[in-house]
Write an enzyme that holds these catalytic residues in place. Structure first.
Site, PDB file in Angstrom:
ATOM      1  N   CYS A   2       0.845  -1.189   0.000  1.00  0.00           N
ATOM      2  CA  CYS A   2       0.000   0.000   0.000  1.00  0.00           C
ATOM      3  C   CYS A   2       0.889   1.251   0.000  1.00  0.00           C
ATOM      4  CB  CYS A   2      -0.946   0.092   1.183  1.00  0.00           C
ATOM      5  SG  CYS A   2      -2.118  -1.259   1.257  1.00  0.00           S
ATOM      6  N   ARG A  27       4.187  -0.409  -4.600  1.00  0.00           N
ATOM      7  CA  ARG A  27       3.824  -0.916  -3.274  1.00  0.00           C
ATOM      8  C   ARG A  27       2.502  -1.683  -3.274  1.00  0.00           C
ATOM      9  NH1 ARG A  27       6.800   1.708   0.673  1.00  0.00           N
ATOM     10  NH2 ARG A  27       5.277   1.117   2.241  1.00  0.00           N
ATOM     11  N   TRP A  74      -2.504  -2.812  -1.712  1.00  0.00           N
ATOM     12  CA  TRP A  74      -2.158  -4.228  -1.821  1.00  0.00           C
ATOM     13  C   TRP A  74      -3.066  -4.910  -0.812  1.00  0.00           C
ATOM     14  CZ3 TRP A  74      -0.284  -8.263   1.183  1.00  0.00           C
ATOM     15  CH2 TRP A  74       0.190  -9.377   0.473  1.00  0.00           C
ATOM     16  N   ASN A 100      -1.898   2.115   5.514  1.00  0.00           N
ATOM     17  CA  ASN A 100      -0.977   1.056   5.081  1.00  0.00           C
ATOM     18  C   ASN A 100      -0.607   0.266   6.331  1.00  0.00           C
ATOM     19  OD1 ASN A 100       2.583   1.237   4.342  1.00  0.00           O
ATOM     20  ND2 ASN A 100       1.228  -0.480   4.158  1.00  0.00           N
ATOM     21  N   GLY A 101      -0.897  -1.035   6.332  1.00  0.00           N
ATOM     22  CA  GLY A 101      -0.591  -1.852   7.499  1.00  0.00           C
ATOM     23  C   GLY A 101      -1.751  -2.778   7.823  1.00  0.00           C
ATOM     24  N   GLU A 486      17.893 -17.726  -6.920  1.00  0.00           N
ATOM     25  CA  GLU A 486      17.490 -16.391  -7.371  1.00  0.00           C
ATOM     26  C   GLU A 486      16.975 -16.435  -8.817  1.00  0.00           C
ATOM     27  OE1 GLU A 486      16.701 -13.761  -6.085  1.00  0.00           O
ATOM     28  OE2 GLU A 486      16.964 -12.165  -7.544  1.00  0.00           O
ATOM     29  N   LYS A 490      13.226 -15.301  -9.810  1.00  0.00           N
ATOM     30  CA  LYS A 490      12.942 -14.257 -10.812  1.00  0.00           C
ATOM     31  C   LYS A 490      11.936 -14.769 -11.832  1.00  0.00           C
ATOM     32  CE  LYS A 490      13.946 -11.417  -9.312  1.00  0.00           C
ATOM     33  NZ  LYS A 490      14.494 -11.319  -8.044  1.00  0.00           N
ATOM     34  N   GLU A 493       8.392 -15.191 -10.281  1.00  0.00           N
ATOM     35  CA  GLU A 493       7.787 -13.906  -9.901  1.00  0.00           C
ATOM     36  C   GLU A 493       7.166 -13.181 -11.093  1.00  0.00           C
ATOM     37  OE1 GLU A 493      10.074 -11.656  -6.298  1.00  0.00           O
ATOM     38  OE2 GLU A 493      11.254 -11.966  -8.097  1.00  0.00           O
ATOM     39  N   HIS A 509      17.753 -36.451  -5.719  1.00  0.00           N
ATOM     40  CA  HIS A 509      16.916 -36.832  -4.582  1.00  0.00           C
ATOM     41  C   HIS A 509      15.484 -36.338  -4.761  1.00  0.00           C
ATOM     42  CE1 HIS A 509      20.434 -38.322  -2.537  1.00  0.00           C
ATOM     43  NE2 HIS A 509      21.040 -37.187  -2.815  1.00  0.00           N
ATOM     44  N   LYS A 608       6.357  -4.609  -3.746  1.00  0.00           N
ATOM     45  CA  LYS A 608       7.792  -4.486  -3.543  1.00  0.00           C
ATOM     46  C   LYS A 608       8.151  -4.339  -2.074  1.00  0.00           C
ATOM     47  CE  LYS A 608      11.845  -2.838  -5.554  1.00  0.00           C
ATOM     48  NZ  LYS A 608      12.214  -4.226  -5.816  1.00  0.00           N
TER      49      LYS A 608
HETATM   50  C1  G6P Z   1       9.054  -8.611  -1.665  1.00  0.00           C
HETATM   51  C2  G6P Z   1       9.672  -8.185  -2.975  1.00  0.00           C
HETATM   52  C3  G6P Z   1      10.993  -8.906  -3.191  1.00  0.00           C
HETATM   53  C4  G6P Z   1      11.923  -8.668  -2.005  1.00  0.00           C
HETATM   54  C5  G6P Z   1      11.248  -9.045  -0.684  1.00  0.00           C
HETATM   55  C6  G6P Z   1      12.065  -8.555   0.508  1.00  0.00           C
HETATM   56  O1  G6P Z   1       8.663  -9.930  -1.736  1.00  0.00           O
HETATM   57  O2  G6P Z   1       8.790  -8.447  -4.049  1.00  0.00           O
HETATM   58  O3  G6P Z   1      11.614  -8.430  -4.367  1.00  0.00           O
HETATM   59  O4  G6P Z   1      13.083  -9.414  -2.170  1.00  0.00           O
HETATM   60  O5  G6P Z   1       9.970  -8.421  -0.578  1.00  0.00           O
HETATM   61  O6  G6P Z   1      12.068  -7.157   0.507  1.00  0.00           O
HETATM   62  P1  G6P Z   1      13.196  -6.267   1.132  1.00  0.00           P
HETATM   63  O7  G6P Z   1      12.773  -4.854   0.845  1.00  0.00           O
HETATM   64  O8  G6P Z   1      13.207  -6.562   2.603  1.00  0.00           O
HETATM   65  O9  G6P Z   1      14.476  -6.611   0.489  1.00  0.00           O
END
Ligand code: G6P
Length: 613
Positions: A2, A27, A74, A100-101, A486, A490, A493, A509, A608
């Site tokens: 948010c 956000r 969000w 937000n929260g 990672e 990616k 996501e 395994h 994010k």
């Molecule tokens: C969300 C984002 C990710 C990020 C994660 C941790 O899931 O989409 O890209 O890695 O939060 O966020 P931070 O700001 O703590 O790195």
């Protein structure tokens, strides 16, 4: 999660709010809404979907006014629709808020209000808070800021809120606990926002509101701040160093692509003043005061979420390998609810791009309560994690706007390398020649990342072949195991293809059962130490007709012969490999997602900055 933005001044508020919401859309983008005061009228417009939907909805409508606020959501409580969109109003519609929260005790508060006759329109916890503030205001007949203060004392949970009261049209009230809120101070105008990005084009003077503080902005008397226990505070005004161009796409089709391409620069920025190959030394300002405590710590526990957690895993390899220190890497969400063994002889290192992730913040609080020393590695300057930790370092990657993290990851790893080298030197666990070799090579990394980026069109070609896959497996060993995680993260996501990262040897395994001629397997095969073993893993995949894309070191003709596709990256020292090997995987995910028509910068359901647990 948010985004909130508010304005009071003498300009038309609507374009300021819309522009701010666009900047905050990373956000959350489930719905958007605005509230505008115009004389005695309080106009509210809200719409499911992105900010653009709100713009379309309000076209031709009367949005006049010079005080107002906006929200991009969000969803947590209640599905994303027009009714659950913010702003929300009190029972009698005289108070309006954005939030937000999460209000954790909303159910009991709601029940009590329902008993008093309140009827709710939405399923949100925010509407409960709006009603609560409205009820307090009615009962106490106090100014809005006092009603907010009394109401917040009854609330359990996290919030950043902005409140407007119909009867006090020249006032905005903001408050925070757990979720961020920044105040921008211009010439006879003020802004409130979740971060500085909606503010920076208007003013560089900001005040970061602290937890449990309430800001009152009055057109006549300006800004005043007090705590929710009613103690006046002196605002601490800071200058932010953020340029408008950093918040724009600069000719790239997506922020994610721009951010991938920025990495030669952002990695160099993260090293500036810290890595000195001419003097053969690394220095990290944040370590200075606490270096002895860290060097002598029983262990380092790294807490983080998402991509930052994966960077933490690279950190584990680095600290163990170079500084010979015991390290544990924890998902912040698990750490905080276990009963972890942490003492005052421990160091807890939090890694977070945003510096606002709720679970990471809570993990830090727990660590502090057990007496551990805390260190933060953040990107966003002035963020909560940067402020609550004993010490820390910024990665200096600049604003990362694409929801999928790219340049923050390489920035975090760069910083972890510098930290590991510094600790290794201090602990005497690294030979001088290897220390110098790594420092020199670190300085070469930006140019080598640039070289990897030159493979973009080849990666795009391979993406086209893999784009219709339903599953993918990413394999790596040693320093490349976190990179495999990672790469898979990616891909899932942003392209919604199911992908898993695995230590290459663990494939037999379980995941090996999935391999058939339709299954792409990405193998990161640049290792020096376990090269033959990775080659065997590729052979095992090929024997089962899997399609192998191998990331190899320049000049590797052997794997070229057995893999279906290869992408070369420049040779480097093994501990630095993740900084190069992750780049083709970022590009691969980007191109596949784009070819599948996905929203690369704003993938579905993600946000994010995750400020709820
Ligand atoms: C969300 C984002 C990710 C990020 C994660 C941790 O899931 O989409 O890209 O890695 O939060 O966020 P931070 O700001 O703590 O790195």
């Amino acid at each position: 999660m948010c985004g909130i933005v508010a304005y009071i001044g003498d300009k038309e508020v609507f374009p300021i709010i819309i522009n701010g919401l666009k900047r905050l859309e990373y956000r959350g983008y489930d719905s958007a809404g605005v509230a505008i005061h115009d004389n005695a009228e309080l106009k509210v417009f809200k719409r499911k979907g992105k900010v653009q939907e709100l713009i379309d909805f309000t076209t031709g409508k009367d949005t006049k006014g010079t005080v107002g606020m906006g929200h991009t959501r969000w969803a947590t409580h209640g599905e994303p629709d027009d009714i659950n969109a913010h702003p929300h109003s009190s029972f009698k519609d005289n108070i309006t808020i954005i939030h937000n929260g999460i209000i954790e005790n909303y159910a009991s508060l709601k029940l009590a209000l329902q008993k008093e006759g309140h009827v709710f329109k939405s399923q949100t916890d925010t509407e409960v808070l709006a009603h609560l503030i409205g009820a307090v205001k009615e009962q106490t007949n106090t100014p809005i800021e006092e009603a907010v203060r009394i109401a917040l004392n009854k609330v359990v949970g996290a919030y950043a809120i902005v409140v407007m009261d119909k009867s006090e049209p020249d006032k905005l009230v903001g408050a925070r606990k757990g979720s961020p809120l920044v105040i921008g101070i211009g010439d006879d105008e003020f802004f409130l926002a979740s971060d500085a990005t909606p503010i920076v084009e208007h003013t560089k003077n900001v005040v970061y509101l602290n937890d449990k503080e309430i800001a009152v902005i009055d057109r006549e008397t300006g800004l005043s701040i007090k705590t929710i226990s009613n103690v006046m505070q002196t605002p601490f005004i800071q200058r932010i160093n953020l340029q408008l161009e950093q918040l724009e796409k600069g000719g790239y089709e997506h922020f994610m692509l721009k951010e991938i391409y920025e990495q030669p620069t952002t990695i160099a920025d993260g090293m500036r003043g810290r890595v000195k190959p001419d003097k053969n030394v690394v220095r990290l300002g944040g370590l200075r005061e606490y270096e002895n405590r860290i060097v002598n710590a029983d262990k380092i526990t790294i807490v983080a979420c998402g991509t930052s957690w994966i960077a933490g895993l690279v950190g584990e390899y680095l600290f163990e390998d170079l500084a010979r220190m015991p390290v544990e890497v924890e998902y912040a969400s698990e750490f905080r609810y276990r009963n972890p063994v942490i003492t005052e002889k421990d160091v807890v290192l939090a890694i977070s791009q945003s510096g606002e992730t709720a679970d990471t913040l809570a993990a830090l609080e727990l660590a502090k309560s057990k007496g551990a020393m805390t260190y933060g590695i953040c990107n966003v300057v002035g963020s909560s994690i940067a402020r609550v930790t004993d010490s820390g370092s910024y990665i200096h990657a600049g604003p990362e706007i694409g929801v999928a993290s790219t340049k923050a990851f390489t920035g975090q790893v760069t910083l972890l390398v510098i930290m590991a080298l510094s600790l290794a030197q201090k602990r005497g666990t690294i030979s001088q020649s290897y220390y110098h070799q790594l420092i020199n090579e670190l300085a070469n990394i930006p140019a080598k990342v640039q070289k990897v980026l030159e493979s973009n069109s080849k990666i795009e070609y391979i993406a086209n072949i893999f784009k219709d896959s339903t599953n993918a497996l990413y394999l790596g060993r040693g320093y490349n195991f976190p990179v495999a995680l990672e790469g898979a993260l990616k891909l899932k996501e942003i392209s919604y293809i199911h992908a898993e990262g695995y230590p290459a040897a663990e494939m037999k395994h379980g995941p090996i059962a999935l391999i058939d001629e339709n299954m792409p397997i990405v193998v990161i095969a640049t290792n020096k130490s376990a090269y033959d073993k990775v080659v065997s893993n590729i052979q095992e995949v090929k024997a089962r007709k899997g399609k192998v894309l191998a990331i190899v070191s320049e000049g590797d003709e052997f794997i070229k012969d057995i893999a279906d596709f290869t992408i070369e990256i420049p040779d480097t020292e093994e501990p630095l490999t993740p900084l190069l090997s992750v780049i083709p995987l970022q590009l691969l995910a980007y191109h596949i997602a784009k070819m599948r028509g996905c929203n690369v910068d704003q993938p579905r359901n993600l946000a994010k900055s995750v400020t709820v647990e």
